[in-house]
Design an enzyme around this catalytic site. Structure first.
Site, short mmCIF file in Angstrom:
data_model
loop_
_atom_site.label_atom_id
_atom_site.label_comp_id
_atom_site.label_asym_id
_atom_site.label_seq_id
_atom_site.Cartn_x
_atom_site.Cartn_y
_atom_site.Cartn_z
CG HIS A 60 -7.12 -15.73 22.97
ND1 HIS A 60 -6.43 -15.61 24.39
CD2 HIS A 60 -8.46 -15.68 23.35
CE1 HIS A 60 -7.34 -15.43 25.36
NE2 HIS A 60 -8.47 -15.59 24.83
CD GLN B 1 -12.64 -21.35 20.63
OE1 GLN B 1 -13.81 -21.94 20.18
NE2 GLN B 1 -12.57 -20.54 21.66
#
Length: 406
Positions: free
Chosen positions: A118, A198
């Site tokens: 990310h 996550q």
């Protein structure tokens, strides 16, 4: 196993919107009533700043805020003094890059990461590359985003000072072998920085077993409020690290000749008035997840994802990018259809997914496309919702998807 039907009644968004299938949990999650009640209780019964007042409501606010530190310590198995609150995972990773850039890293040092990451776990290191002259190298991954361990071993040497990557990647859902990678990194003298945005909401995490040096994650991805993140670090490392933000609350004293004495970690990383209600809500969220059991959540999601993957494989009009991964989102495209058009078609049937590059803007070098659709599940999703999704998805075509907007 968990009672999903009962759990769904805990979430006002599900109760109030029974027509909506929410498969965008990788972006943010629904909030259970326990979290909402905890925030309302703060606003209605003991609103005050923290660590500043000596009156009754201020003391209650202090206790509730500090209690979350202890709750998070139980969740990830660390000491409360190793838990600092930030604004989100982005703030956490920026703090870590900044802190490691002050006294740890120098020109020529290597930071290892992957093309899966990310933006939050690439851009802060890119800045250090420009400012300090460090070198970023990418660990090769397979076509599902999983680190190729033999290639990782080849990259480790005395110049590598930091290894930083997502435990579970936000697009491909690759569950990385963090424990083994950390052991190898430490043998080479490198620190391990883990993006747990996550993974912490979905899996049991024990930082002592993993032996990682730093971990970050966000409240809003684990049933908690927006605007709160967590920075975990081994205490001796946090104690050495300089804070990114300076201000009230985090200093012990300062004088007019610029002599500044900071408080000890973790308080020195919490400058200014924090998101008090958010931190209290995070504590309620973590307690809620632990009451269900992280092992139970992980097992249920693994089963549901496998069911989802098998159903999606049957559709001839779908290109499925990560069928073999067992965690994280289902990532796909409808053949011949722009990702956002296909997501809009699903949205017209009250199915919420995300389309685009998902802030992973170099992942296209691995999977060959920079636009995908991501369906990300959580423990309150059901097989019935998957079945409804499949019935809609099998009809996505260029004609249907584009026509939905006209």
């Amino acid at each position: 196993m968990i009672d999903v039907g009962k759990i769904r009644q805990d979430f006002p968004m599900i109760v109030n919107h029974p027509e909506l299938i929410y498969f965008d949990n990788g972006a943010t999650t629904y909030k259970p009533k326990a979290v909402i009640d905890a925030i309302c209780n703060f606003y209605c019964n003991f609103t005050s700043n923290v660590e500043r007042g000596d009156y009754e409501t201020a003391i209650k606010a202090d206790r509730a805020y500090d209690n979350t530190r202890m709750i998070i310590a139980r969740l990830i198995n660390c000491e409360p003094r190793e838990v600092a609150f930030t604004a989100n995972i982005t703030a956490t990773l920026n703090q870590l890059a900044y802190g490691l850039g002050k006294g740890w890293l120098k020109k020529g040092d290597i930071v290892l990461t992957t093309l899966n990451e990310h933006a939050s776990n690439l851009l802060p290191w890119y800045r250090l590359e420009k400012e300090l002259g460090i070198e970023i190298q990418y660990i090769p991954v397979d076509n599902h985003g999983v680190v190729i361990m033999d290639e990782y071993k080849k990259l480790l040497n005395a110049q590598v000072k930091v290894v930083t990557l997502a435990h579970v990647t936000n697009v491909m859902g690759a569950l990385q072998p963090i424990q083994q990678m950390t052991a190898l990194a430490h043998e080479a003298g490198a620190l391990m920085v883990v993006d747990g945005a996550q993974s912490v909401p979905h899996h049991p995490i024990d930082v002592k077993v993993l032996d990682i040096d730093f971990l970050g994650f966000s409240s809003h991805k684990m049933c908690g409020p927006d605007g709160v993140g967590v920075l975990y670090g081994k205490y001796e490392l946090l104690d050495r690290m300089e804070p990114l933000l300076l201000g009230g609350g985090m200093n012990a004293r300062f004088t007019s000749d610029a002599d500044v004495i900071l408080k000890n970690a973790p308080i020195k990383f919490e400058a200014g008035t924090p998101n008090i209600e958010g931190v209290i809500g995070l504590g309620a969220a973590a307690e809620y997840l632990m009451s269900i059991g992280m092992e139970n959540i992980s097992a249920y999601e693994k089963e549901l994802r496998a069911y989802f993957a098998e159903k999606l494989k049957e559709l001839d009009n779908i290109e499925f990018y990560n069928p073999n991964n067992t965690s994280g989102p289902i990532t796909f495209n409808a053949k011949g259809v722009f990702a956002q058009d296909a997501a809009g078609y699903l949205g017209a049937s009250h199915i919420a997914v995300r389309s685009g590059n998902h802030c992973a803007k170099v992942l296209h070098e691995v999977i060959g496309t920079d636009q995908t659709i991501r369906a990300s599940i959580y423990f309150y999703n059901t097989k019935e919702e998957v079945d409804r999704f499949i019935e809609v998805a099998k009809n996505i075509s260029l004609e249907n998807a584009v026509g939905i907007f006209f």
